[in-house]
Design an enzyme around this catalytic site. Structure first.
Site, PDB file in Angstrom:
ATOM      1  CG  ASP A   1      -0.307  -0.055   2.527  1.00 29.35           C
ATOM      2  OD1 ASP A   1       0.018   1.014   3.069  1.00 29.35           O
ATOM      3  OD2 ASP A   1      -0.116  -1.166   3.056  1.00 29.35           O
TER       4      ASP A   1
ATOM      5  CG  ASP B   1      -6.394   4.140   7.406  1.00 29.90           C
ATOM      6  OD1 ASP B   1      -6.401   3.674   8.563  1.00 29.90           O
ATOM      7  OD2 ASP B   1      -5.343   4.514   6.832  1.00 29.90           O
TER       8      ASP B   1
ATOM      9  CD  GLU C   1      -4.162   4.228  10.559  1.00 26.29           C
ATOM     10  OE1 GLU C   1      -3.230   3.849  11.294  1.00 26.29           O
ATOM     11  OE2 GLU C   1      -4.071   4.289   9.322  1.00 26.29           O
TER      12      GLU C   1
END
Length: 426
Positions: A34, A126, A128
């Site tokens: 990624d 995502d 986080e």
């Protein structure tokens, strides 16, 4: 990904020893990366052959910034990756929580890709970093992301681990998993396997793992990911928009046009069957009898929408004398561990029950080899349409073209040059 999910220095100490374990017999798998900066075609070519941890087979490109805007470099990176031969390209959205409007962020990310003429296989959220302290508030935001993706018909998933999930939404919050979204988790132990995975959020297994972070390979910064070879996630790669109610697809008519004939019989045989000496069965994934059935245990994908690989496999098994239409095979796979992350085909699941032998996936198979395989009535299921679709090869049409039974489009031949990989059965 952000530094919030990066491993501590202590974790990275084990990388050397974990890599030794990998080379001494860890689980067989595919390597992915990624990235969050623009990557040129030449750099992708370096990564593909092989670069760093091995030849890169799949990639995830950042498509949305955490400050609340599409990543303008993403379309170029995605196009370059495909041009260099990366087999599957996804995108990840790093949401701007303080900006609000999760649905708007999903729309902005997807619209930017569509405006650039770019498609991705899956959009990853995502999850986080720094979020508000109240789980209920964060759950509402997460639900907004999920629902927006579902409404757009884009396959999606969640990037997070058990620690981040517990902190942000609570470990038992399972709305994304209940909607069929898979999880991709970071744990920088240098070990390309799922042996460390801890169940959370309704996920009892992951789709893939980010096992090395903040690496430099081919003069670019990236993270490395692991995907088990025996549960290939490349079963389908739907479009950014799904076929409409009339059956019109992106590049032709969905094979629901076969439905009138198919409704009268459980299978049909095609005119080119004798070209390879085999009596190849043909099914439409959009046959009215099963088109609306959930694919696997998915709450978003149906057999018509995303069952091309499974339907192609049903054709091959029926050709081998097992009379297994897509609906029947779909039910059988559900009962025998043939679905990974709700709707992804585990290709090898049918081996013992149907007396076939899955040989794995191959790339760069020449025309002569494919002809020999067809002459032996081997099951050769080809990945076409830029990686978004699977068809069953049935014969050689000449001029490097092959006859196919296409479960999703009214197309009878494909050129060899458009076939990206092949799932092979003996």
């Amino acid at each position: 990904m952000s530094s919030a999910s990066k491993a501590s220095k202590l974790e990275m100490v084990v990388v050397f020893f974990a890599l030794l374990t990998w080379h001494m017999g860890a689980a067989r798998g595919l390597t992915g990366v990624d990235v969050q900066t623009e990557i040129s075609e030449s750099t992708w070519e370096c990564l593909v052959s092989p670069g760093g941890q091995g030849p890169v087979k799949f990639a995830t490109v950042r498509v949305y910034h955490s400050y609340g805007a599409p990543d303008k470099s993403a379309p170029a990176s995605i196009k370059s990756a495909r041009a260099a031969g990366v087999e599957k390209v996804d995108g990840y959205l790093y949401p701007c929580v303080k900006c609000g409007d999760p649905a708007g962020q999903v729309a902005d990310a997807l619209n930017a890709l569509e405006d650039a003429g770019v498609q991705i296989g899956r959009l990853w959220y995502d999850i986080e970093g720094s979020w508000p302290v109240h789980h209920s508030e964060n759950q509402a935001f997460m639900k907004g992301l999920v629902d927006a993706g579902v409404s757009r018909g884009i396959p999606a998933g969640v990037y997070t681990n058990w620690n981040s999930w517990e902190d942000i939404v609570g470990s038992s919050y399972d709305y994304p998993s209940s909607k069929g979204l898979p999880v991709w988790y970071p744990h920088y132990d240098g070990n390309p396997s799922f042996s460390d995975f801890q169940q959370f959020g309704g996920w009892d297994k992951p789709m893939w793992k980010q096992y090395l972070g903040d690496q430099t390979s081919c003069n670019t910064n990236l993270d490395y990911n692991f995907l088990p070879e025996d549960s290939i996630y490349l079963e389908h790669q739907p479009r950014l928009t799904s076929p409409n109610a009339t059956g019109e697809g992106e590049k032709g008519l969905i094979a629901g046009n076969w439905t009138t004939e198919a409704e009268n019989t459980s299978m049909v045989h095609v005119a080119n069957a004798s070209l390879s000496g085999c009596s190849w069965a043909a099914y439409s994934q959009c046959d009215s009898r099963w088109k609306n059935e959930p694919l696997g245990t998915s709450t978003t994908n149906t057999i018509c929408k995303a069952g091309c690989a499974m339907s192609s496999l049903a054709m091959y098994l029926t050709t081998r004398g097992h009379s297994m239409n897509p609906s029947q095979l779909n039910a059988w796979l559900n009962q025998h561990g043939g679905d990974a992350q709700s709707d992804l085909l585990v290709w090898s699941a049918v081996d013992s029950a149907f007396s076939v032998s899955y040989q794995g996936q191959e790339t760069s198979v020449d025309v002569d080899t494919l002809q020999k395989g067809l002459a032996a009535c081997h099951g050769i299921i080809a990945n076409v349409r830029g990686g978004s679709h699977w068809v069953l090869l049935t014969g050689y049409a000449g001029n490097d073209n092959f006859y196919v039974n296409d479960p999703g489009f009214a197309q009878s031949t494909y050129p060899h040059s458009e076939m990206l990989r092949f799932s092979v059965y003996h």
